[in-house]
Design an enzyme around this catalytic site. Sequence first.
Site, PDB file in Angstrom:
ATOM      1  CD  GLU A 262      -2.723  -1.418   0.037  1.00 29.93           C
ATOM      2  OE1 GLU A 262      -2.928  -0.455  -0.731  1.00 29.93           O
ATOM      3  OE2 GLU A 262      -3.179  -2.559  -0.182  1.00 29.93           O
ATOM      4  CG  HIS A 265      -1.289   1.264  -4.338  1.00 29.47           C
ATOM      5  ND1 HIS A 265      -1.431   1.199  -5.703  1.00 29.47           N
ATOM      6  CD2 HIS A 265      -1.683   0.045  -3.860  1.00 29.47           C
ATOM      7  CE1 HIS A 265      -1.893   0.001  -6.039  1.00 29.47           C
ATOM      8  NE2 HIS A 265      -2.037  -0.723  -4.941  1.00 29.47           N
ATOM      9  CD  GLU A 291      -2.705  -3.072  -7.620  1.00 23.66           C
ATOM     10  OE1 GLU A 291      -1.803  -3.609  -6.937  1.00 23.66           O
ATOM     11  OE2 GLU A 291      -3.698  -2.508  -7.105  1.00 23.66           O
TER      12      GLU A 291
END
Length: 497
Positions: A262, A265, A291
């Site tokens: 995460e 991201h 991704e």
Amino acid sequence: METKFLAHLREIALLQEAVGLAEWDSQTGMPEDAADYRADMSSYLSGLAFDKLTNQEMANYMAYFTEHPDELSEFGQAVFAKAKENYELDANIPADRNQAFSRLTSIAHSKWVEARKQKNYGIFKDTLEEIIAFQKEFIPLWRKDEATPYDVLLNQYEPGMTTAILDKVFEQVKLGIMAIRQEIADKGTAPRTDFIHRYVPVEQQREFVIQVAKDLNYDFNRGRLDDTVHPFMLNLNRNDARITTRWDEHDFPMATLGVIHEAGHGIYEQNVDAKYDYTPLAGGASMGIHESQSLFHEIIIGGSESFWQREYPLLQKITGETFADIDFETFYKGLKETKASLVRIESDSLTYPLHIIIRYEIEKMIFNDNLDLGDLPTIWNDKYEEYLGIRPENDLEGILQDVHWSGGSFGYFPSYALGYMYAAQLYHAMNQDIDVEAVLATTDYTPITNWLTTRIHQYGSSRKPNQLIKEATGEGLNPQYLIDYMRKLYFKVYGIK
């Protein structure tokens, strides 16, 4: 006129931030009984944003700048092109149907959570049927020249992607993984892994992963880490990119690698050029590119021996005696063990794409073949048995494990496998410019972050995914880099010459 147009887009962005913040709260701290009220608020705000995306004022901007493109600056033309794409996607959807869909997906999350608690797909089934019915209603309104209904959904997450391309690419990846797994089974020496499940309190895991995320250049002054059922990153703006995780005190790699994922991201969003603020170009280029950044961090960096040579001493320091008897080589090899897992987010980096391929095949069946949704758990379980040799014993570890369908995110899953392929290709290209493993052995990962920002992050969604990958690596998508990467890594871990 351009100034007014950009101001209109800014209002949309602000409303979308409010919707995002409400949904973040619903998944991290909202009381369970507030679900209906939150659904009302979220659907109302979504309705306001949708109206501004599709109302007469927006239609007037679309018509005017189509006729007078010379009145836009170069920046304005780029923003207009993206805004027009979004407008053409949304303009045919009736506002009341969009608002009803938004309310349904808000309620669906709590239904999904309850179904997970009861390990009972039946609790969620009717809601899922409603969500899919909405999607099937919208597909003809979104459709341009896509070959199949599912291609329409794919194109929303990865522009230009088709089932024809994915069928071929996924077959190559699947066969490559199967061959590697077979060779490991025939010739490999399994690493020791018993220590992986030693007790590590959440407080110690949190301290460790926060430091790791900082090392990776995730900026906590512009982000935060919270607990949730299913981990995600929420980008409100480049100065507020939030990450979440879930914890297991007997499986510390799950949260560790989840946070790294995460954070990848979040790092992407935090490094988008500021000039794109409050425009449709502010976010990532596609879910596949997004991704690629999370998986580059989780799997390429998080799978690096050099990375763990730096971070393992920190883990040992924070956890005291827990891993004091485990030398580095034993730790690293154990961390990279490959074995079939029922749960996607707990799978290893070799088998991970198989989890995605299963979901891709099922989604195609739902939208292209009108699959009976009552058969979903059985089909899911059958595919896990066929591809991974294991079968879920209940719906929690089977059909209910992912949050995506409760939000209507059909066509999203292939992005994970595309991202993994992109990540391996970026890693190969990055090594032509810098010695990645040498950088990971240092105390400063900035050269890696800067390389990714220069070639990917800064552009936001101003460039298409195929353009970004070709410019960054010198060629289009090539899944062989992923197969080669996995073979090299796992053959080393399993002692195969």
